[in-house]
Design an enzyme around this catalytic site. Structure first.
Site, PDB file in Angstrom:
ATOM      1  N   GLU A  99       0.890  -1.157   0.000  1.00  0.00           N
ATOM      2  CA  GLU A  99       0.000   0.000   0.000  1.00  0.00           C
ATOM      3  C   GLU A  99       0.925   1.203   0.000  1.00  0.00           C
ATOM      4  O   GLU A  99       1.656   1.422   0.955  1.00  0.00           O
ATOM      5  CB  GLU A  99      -0.902  -0.089   1.232  1.00  0.00           C
ATOM      6  CG  GLU A  99      -2.020   0.894   1.229  1.00  0.00           C
ATOM      7  CD  GLU A  99      -1.576   2.164   1.887  1.00  0.00           C
ATOM      8  OE1 GLU A  99      -1.062   3.056   1.158  1.00  0.00           O
ATOM      9  OE2 GLU A  99      -1.742   2.280   3.099  1.00  0.00           O
TER      10      GLU A  99
ATOM     11  N   CYS B 186      -1.792   8.266   4.248  1.00  0.00           N
ATOM     12  CA  CYS B 186      -1.851   7.813   2.854  1.00  0.00           C
ATOM     13  C   CYS B 186      -3.152   8.253   2.203  1.00  0.00           C
ATOM     14  O   CYS B 186      -3.279   8.220   0.982  1.00  0.00           O
ATOM     15  CB  CYS B 186      -1.667   6.304   2.739  1.00  0.00           C
ATOM     16  SG  CYS B 186      -2.346   5.372   4.092  1.00  0.00           S
TER      17      CYS B 186
END
Lengths: 532, 532
Positions: free
Chosen positions: B265, B302
């Protein structure tokens, strides 16, 4: 139906410019008309651009519409079965009856995947309703499901001119999942490929799907396939074929600026472990069945048993001799292509340097002159040599296997632990023996996608529960997916979650009323009910 | 709890030989005691060999046993919350309150994934019963389910010292799935890592799991991580961090003799599309919320919004000025590490060459001398420049964003179509506007794993329906999986099918009686019932 030798790009045909090649009748060793034109770079671009434009339209097709398209393709295959089987038998040397039954299987596969798309439970729809008053922070509404990936490239297999080819499992599952498909036809049966491709195109038109839903590209070499895998608009790849070919495509895909998944089913050695009780109780029957499984279609199955692990005993030696006699009596038969037969004989010649021949010692000479034929060549070795010579556990595509003699049960377990990944692993055990083999079964389950007890690996069921995949090198994704069965649809999807959406803006599958009656996970519980 | 600076390998500690490094207090710019020893090659081998030996034992742990282990870890985190939060706050400059709430979230995550393991429906158990009399061939019994992959390597993230670190989502989901875990600790918070690691080891011992269930390795550089990813016994990798780091690991894994999956990720720009109605109806509120979302934890999420797409109008310009004032008034704050702040300032300096500064023009000078701090630096550009200068759509980790001005709706759609993959995409629209944005919503759903309507991307729910993944470069697997939520367990599994097995030799999940009461697909129908 006429065969033109041109790629099929949307409603049109490919440019005539590319390098030409022919299908071939391997039994007679002659080229078949017409000549096929390899797709050009321009053809590749046009096919991919059409697919890119079609992708959002194809993604919006309902489950029922997808089922109707696949049903239409199935009907056309069946209606043209005789013509298709005739050309396929000519191009592959597979028996006409086998070609007909493969068409039936392919049609069944198309209908099963269509039914799965229509049913819709496979979309894994999940809903968590909002809790505006939750402390310390409010919980928003989240709804998620699988959505189509976009344009998919499919590489047809040589050994299944229908079931794993132009309208085969990868194409059927990708269309069922809502993705346009570009097939790179296998050059070993281009005429069959074009005939099937024209039926798919006709079905797409009749069902009112967009032009880029399906294209079929020919190529004598590797350029077209490589260009497709590298094209930025392509989102996933399905492949059935050799380890070398599959790995090359997986490497290409992994090296892209934006890597994409490659689902490559690359075959395997499909080990068979034989316990003494199996030989004592059903030796003759098992020898018969193993012989049949290992020689079916000249051994040209990805599930062909290639490593037979046996505990040494007088009875086991007698059993292997019985098997050898049957193998010895097996008539030579034509392989799919002359090149494949050549590779087979090269493979067995090389193997003969590190293992003793059980049967087929003089087969090489017997084969001389016939060109594309093969007959069983089996080897034997002991577990120590098998562990040392890694080449002995590599697949030889065709009717060849290695008998691995073990001193005892511990050595058999050790062989199992060190096997590379396979599509299948089989245990043949006596009635009282299987219960004592839990450890071996667990090891086999770690080395294969399908573990078979007292059965044989060839003959693959297309169902909801089947798994056709396995640890590398059986498949490029390590057996996390299957290329056969309804789970195959999931490969062509990604997850999308909608947060805080008004009901009417959600995909119908995630709306409160649950109009499709899907099995959904709502606030943790699986239900077919509406929300609230 | 004492911090020793040693890797934790099973029940033991790492060798003292490796290169030494220190945690650091970025707010004060000082090194923290003790020194940490990087793991040696010998340490790596020992950790992996222990994990390999433990794998079959861990795979056999029942769902209830997995839940109990994760519950034990959660309890230990909570019981030691004060000590953990204190060290984490020191090492990361995150607020102590944030550290405490992150520990609570991490404990919740451990319990949720444990409950999922105990419940067991996620295993996708499927059964097709035999039809011995079927024509033309009999149908064998097939039963399949997800099985654990084996040793998993987890790379902890810098920005979540608990939730995506040593006992974070990847570790919790891998243990829940039945896989041993080797964590490569993030060197930005090694003390926190060791403290949490010792709690995990204690939980593993107390619950009677094998020694190789869990190890924690330190490294000042990249060697240990690379050695882990390349080790033949490692079966999968979880990673949260930068695009560069994730891609490097994915490339390493793809180049192995036996490639393995990397679930990386890697963050994203999380575009926010603002329609005129949103500004007209809730402009002030939205500016407030967007400012909060974009500056939360110094922008170190993120899911931090990094591209704001707005249709140009007088009202929109006023709104952006309002936003700019809030951003201008935001106090500088310390980033996770001095290196991260340096990269942030390098990134904004570079960006200033191709886009105008909205706010923070003089921030560089203001920052001079403070070392590890950042403050909001926003840019603006128009859609044409944004399309041309690809660097403008790359993530700058920290409190920076680009406002992209569009002439009209068509240009906004065009920006959306050309975006790289993101974890999230957000649409802010007025009450009457959203219904007219179906096309934009569909495009956003093709570019992100989570689409948000009138909300903000930061603040991630851990649930059954959440998706934290997206098209590349948001995640290395193109959004086919999620690293957050219960679906995260599936990443650490592969499919195994059992053919023709006696009931008592099957995994309990596939036995006729269905003792776990799982939702299983039996001959096509989902049921919690027994077979027959």
């Amino acid at each position: 139906m006429r065969i033109t030798g041109r790629s099929l790009i949307g409603w049109g045909e490919g440019t005539p410019g590319g390098k030409r090649f022919h299908g071939c009748d391997p039994a007679r060793g002659v080229e078949l008309a017409p000549a096929f034109a390899s797709a050009t770079g321009e053809d590749v671009t046009r096919a991919v651009e059409l697919a890119r434009a079609a992708a959002p339209i194809v993604a919006r097709k309902t489950g029922a519409e997808r089922a109707a398209l696949l049903q239409r393709v199935a009907e056309k295959l069946e209606a043209n079965g005789a013509v298709l089987a005739e050309r396929a038998a000519q191009e592959t040397a597979l028996a006409p009856g086998r070609c007909e039954s493969e068409i039936a299987r392919t049609a069944g596969q198309l209908r099963l995947y269509g039914a799965e798309a229509a049913q819709g439970d496979w979309l894994d729809a999940r809903i968590e309703t909002a809790q505006p008053d939750r402390q310390p922070t409010s919980k928003p509404d989240h709804r998620s499901m699988l959505r189509p990936l976009g344009p998919v490239v499919v590489f047809g297999a040589s050994n299944f001119p229908f079931a794993y080819s132009v309208a085969g499992g990868d194409t059927a599952s990708a269309l069922a999942a809502g993705c346009p498909v570009i097939v790179k036809a296998h050059p070993a049966h281009p005429g069959t490929g074009e005939l099937v491709g024209r039926l798919v195109v006709a079905a797409v038109r009749e069902c009112g799907w967009p032009e880029g839903t399906f294209s079929l590209l020919f190529d004598a070499g590797f350029e077209v396939g490589q260009a497709l895998v590298k094209h930025a608009a392509v989102q996933a790849v399905g492949f059935t074929g050799s380890l070398r070919g599959g790995r090359a495509l997986a490497d290409l895909a992994a090296a892209r600026a934006e890597p994409i998944p490659v689902y490559a089913e690359m075959g395997s050695v499909n080990p068979v472990f034989v316990r003494p009780g199996a030989i004592a109780e059903h030796g003759a029957e098992l020898a018969e069945q193993l012989h049949a499984s290992a020689t079916l279609a000249v051994g040209q199955f990805c599930t062909n048993p290639g490593v037979i692990v046996v505990e040494r005993s007088a009875a086991a030696e007698v059993w292997v001799r019985q098997l050898a006699e049957k193998l010895e009596a097996t008539a030579p038969a034509t392989m799919l292509t002359p090149g494949m037969a050549e590779k087979f004989w090269e493979g067995v010649a090389k193997r003969a340097q590190s293992a003793r021949t059980v049967v087929g010692e003089k087969a090489r000479e017997k084969n001389a002159g016939t060109g594309a034929t093969a007959r069983p060549v089996w080897f034997e070795t002991d577990a120590v040599v098998f562990a040392r010579e890694r080449g002995l556990s590599e697949e030889i595509f065709g009717p060849s296997a290695v008998v691995v003699w073990c001193r005892d049960h511990a050595e058999m377990l050790d062989v199992a632990r060190h096997l590379e990944g396979s599509l299948t692993a089989t245990l043949l055990a006596g009635a009282a023996e299987a219960a004592g083999e839990r450890e071996l079964i667990e090891v086999l389950a770690s080395r294969a996608g399908r573990v078979i007890l007292n059965g044989f690996p060839t003959g693959l069921e297309v169902s909801h529960a089947i798994v056709h995949g396995g640890p590398y090198p059986a498949t490029s994704d390590g057996g996390r997916s299957t290329s056969v069965g309804t789970r195959a649809l999931q490969r062509w999807t990604r997850l999308v979650c909608y947060q805080n959406f008004a009901d009417e803006l959600l995909p119908v599958e995630l709306q409160n009323a649950n109009p499709r009656g899907l099995l959904r996970r709502v606030n943790g519980e699986w239900t077919r009910g509406a929300v609230r």
